[in-house]
Design an enzyme around this catalytic site. Structure first.
Site, PDB file in Angstrom:
ATOM      1  N   HIS A 169     -19.971  -5.738 -31.485  1.00  0.00           N
ATOM      2  CA  HIS A 169     -20.376  -6.454 -32.695  1.00  0.00           C
ATOM      3  C   HIS A 169     -20.428  -7.950 -32.388  1.00  0.00           C
ATOM      4  O   HIS A 169     -19.835  -8.416 -31.408  1.00  0.00           O
ATOM      5  CB  HIS A 169     -19.389  -6.189 -33.843  1.00  0.00           C
ATOM      6  CG  HIS A 169     -18.003  -6.656 -33.550  1.00  0.00           C
ATOM      7  ND1 HIS A 169     -17.114  -5.912 -32.796  1.00  0.00           N
ATOM      8  CD2 HIS A 169     -17.337  -7.797 -33.891  1.00  0.00           C
ATOM      9  CE1 HIS A 169     -15.974  -6.560 -32.687  1.00  0.00           C
ATOM     10  NE2 HIS A 169     -16.084  -7.728 -33.337  1.00  0.00           N
ATOM     11  N   HIS A 189     -20.501 -14.343 -29.840  1.00  0.00           N
ATOM     12  CA  HIS A 189     -20.274 -13.576 -28.620  1.00  0.00           C
ATOM     13  C   HIS A 189     -20.098 -12.099 -28.950  1.00  0.00           C
ATOM     14  O   HIS A 189     -19.869 -11.732 -30.101  1.00  0.00           O
ATOM     15  CB  HIS A 189     -19.010 -14.072 -27.908  1.00  0.00           C
ATOM     16  CG  HIS A 189     -17.768 -13.858 -28.718  1.00  0.00           C
ATOM     17  ND1 HIS A 189     -17.350 -14.745 -29.688  1.00  0.00           N
ATOM     18  CD2 HIS A 189     -16.854 -12.844 -28.732  1.00  0.00           C
ATOM     19  CE1 HIS A 189     -16.250 -14.298 -30.254  1.00  0.00           C
ATOM     20  NE2 HIS A 189     -15.926 -13.137 -29.704  1.00  0.00           N
ATOM     21  N   SER A 226     -19.435 -11.313 -34.223  1.00  0.00           N
ATOM     22  CA  SER A 226     -18.745 -11.872 -35.387  1.00  0.00           C
ATOM     23  C   SER A 226     -19.418 -13.145 -35.875  1.00  0.00           C
ATOM     24  O   SER A 226     -19.908 -13.957 -35.087  1.00  0.00           O
ATOM     25  CB  SER A 226     -17.280 -12.162 -35.044  1.00  0.00           C
ATOM     26  OG  SER A 226     -16.556 -10.962 -34.911  1.00  0.00           O
ATOM     27  N   TYR A 283     -14.384 -15.456 -39.039  1.00  0.00           N
ATOM     28  CA  TYR A 283     -13.020 -14.939 -38.981  1.00  0.00           C
ATOM     29  C   TYR A 283     -12.294 -15.435 -40.233  1.00  0.00           C
ATOM     30  O   TYR A 283     -12.261 -16.641 -40.509  1.00  0.00           O
ATOM     31  CB  TYR A 283     -12.271 -15.469 -37.756  1.00  0.00           C
ATOM     32  CG  TYR A 283     -12.773 -15.006 -36.414  1.00  0.00           C
ATOM     33  CD1 TYR A 283     -13.503 -13.834 -36.272  1.00  0.00           C
ATOM     34  CD2 TYR A 283     -12.486 -15.735 -35.259  1.00  0.00           C
ATOM     35  CE1 TYR A 283     -13.939 -13.413 -35.031  1.00  0.00           C
ATOM     36  CE2 TYR A 283     -12.905 -15.328 -34.015  1.00  0.00           C
ATOM     37  CZ  TYR A 283     -13.639 -14.167 -33.897  1.00  0.00           C
ATOM     38  OH  TYR A 283     -14.067 -13.758 -32.661  1.00  0.00           O
ATOM     39  N   THR A 309     -17.642  -9.080 -27.518  1.00  0.00           N
ATOM     40  CA  THR A 309     -16.511  -8.769 -26.649  1.00  0.00           C
ATOM     41  C   THR A 309     -16.797  -7.479 -25.890  1.00  0.00           C
ATOM     42  O   THR A 309     -17.042  -6.436 -26.492  1.00  0.00           O
ATOM     43  CB  THR A 309     -15.214  -8.618 -27.462  1.00  0.00           C
ATOM     44  OG1 THR A 309     -14.936  -9.857 -28.131  1.00  0.00           O
ATOM     45  CG2 THR A 309     -14.043  -8.260 -26.560  1.00  0.00           C
TER      46      THR A 309
END
Length: 237
Positions: A167, A21, A169, A172, A23
């Site tokens: 961006h 995704h 991702s 994480y 943000t």
């Protein structure tokens, strides 16, 4: 196995799984204390977002264009694709920030100044709005909405320049730094899955991947990543 799940295996622990995704903005103002109000807020925000994105110029093919792969110390930016600052994407993010983050916060701050009798302090020491029956007494002083709206627009525009960092991702994780051997393996995985050569080149502003439509989701990002909750979604056409 997807690229993201393949990359996850290269990092220590068990990196959380999440949907790819971009943000648009955090801190969206949604009433989470009353289910009916939550539902109406989510509908209102998503509906207005669709109107906003439809109002943007139809002058190019992709709203989202992926660039080089990069890494930072931050957990949420451990491994990601940079996203081009497309004018439409930046404009859309600015609108969302203004309407659903900055403006509600500014209105609340102004009301606290003008109408302190409408607020009280909770058990945690936070200033909160009184329940409707508690706040019936006292005159309500009007706030200067045109000024507040203008200032919210200015603040959102400033945010779009100084803070908005689009961006996508991929992982994480807390690992830092990423050593050269691991970085080479990451590059090989990306090349194998997406056929992108030199995916970390500073000259790579368009790696050939991008899209214009998609799904807009409003997500409650509290607690562990695996516990994030999708409050609502809408298809972008």
């Amino acid at each position: 196995m997807t690229l993201m799940s393949s990359l996850n295996t290269l990092f220590p622990g068990q990196p959380p799984k999440f949907e790819p995704h971009i943000t648009i903005s955090s801190n969206i103002d949604v009433d989470l204390d009353h289910p009916d109000k939550t539902k109406s807020d989510v509908y209102r925000i998503l509906s207005a977002s669709l109107v906003a994105i439809d109002s943007l110029p139809k002058n190019h093919s992709n709203l989202v264009t992926l660039g080089k792969v990069d890494s930072q110390r931050k957990f949420f930016k451990k491994l990601y694709f940079q996203v081009a600052r497309d004018p439409n994407l930046v404009s859309f993010a600015t609108i969302i920030r203004e309407l659903f983050v900055q403006l509600p916060a500014d209105i609340e701050q102004e009301n606290m100044k003008k109408n302190p009798h409408l607020y009280t302090t909770d058990s945690h020491g936070n200033t909160v709005k009184k329940k409707s029956k508690q706040s019936q007494d006292g005159r309500i002083e009007a706030i200067d909405m045109p000024r507040i709206q203008s200032e919210a627009q200015e603040q959102a525009s400033l945010w779009s320049v100084t803070e908005f960092d689009p961006h996508l991702s991929l992982v994480y994780n807390d690992l830092h730094p990423i050593d050269s051997a691991l970085w080479r393996t990451i590059k090989t995985r990306i090349q194998d899955y997406l056929n992108i050569d030199n995916c970390d080149s500073d000259d790579l502003t368009d790696n050939g991947l991008g899209w214009d439509n998609g799904i807009l989701k409003l997500v409650l990002c509290e607690g562990d990543v695996n516990d994030w909750v999708v409050l609502g979604s809408a298809d972008l056409h």
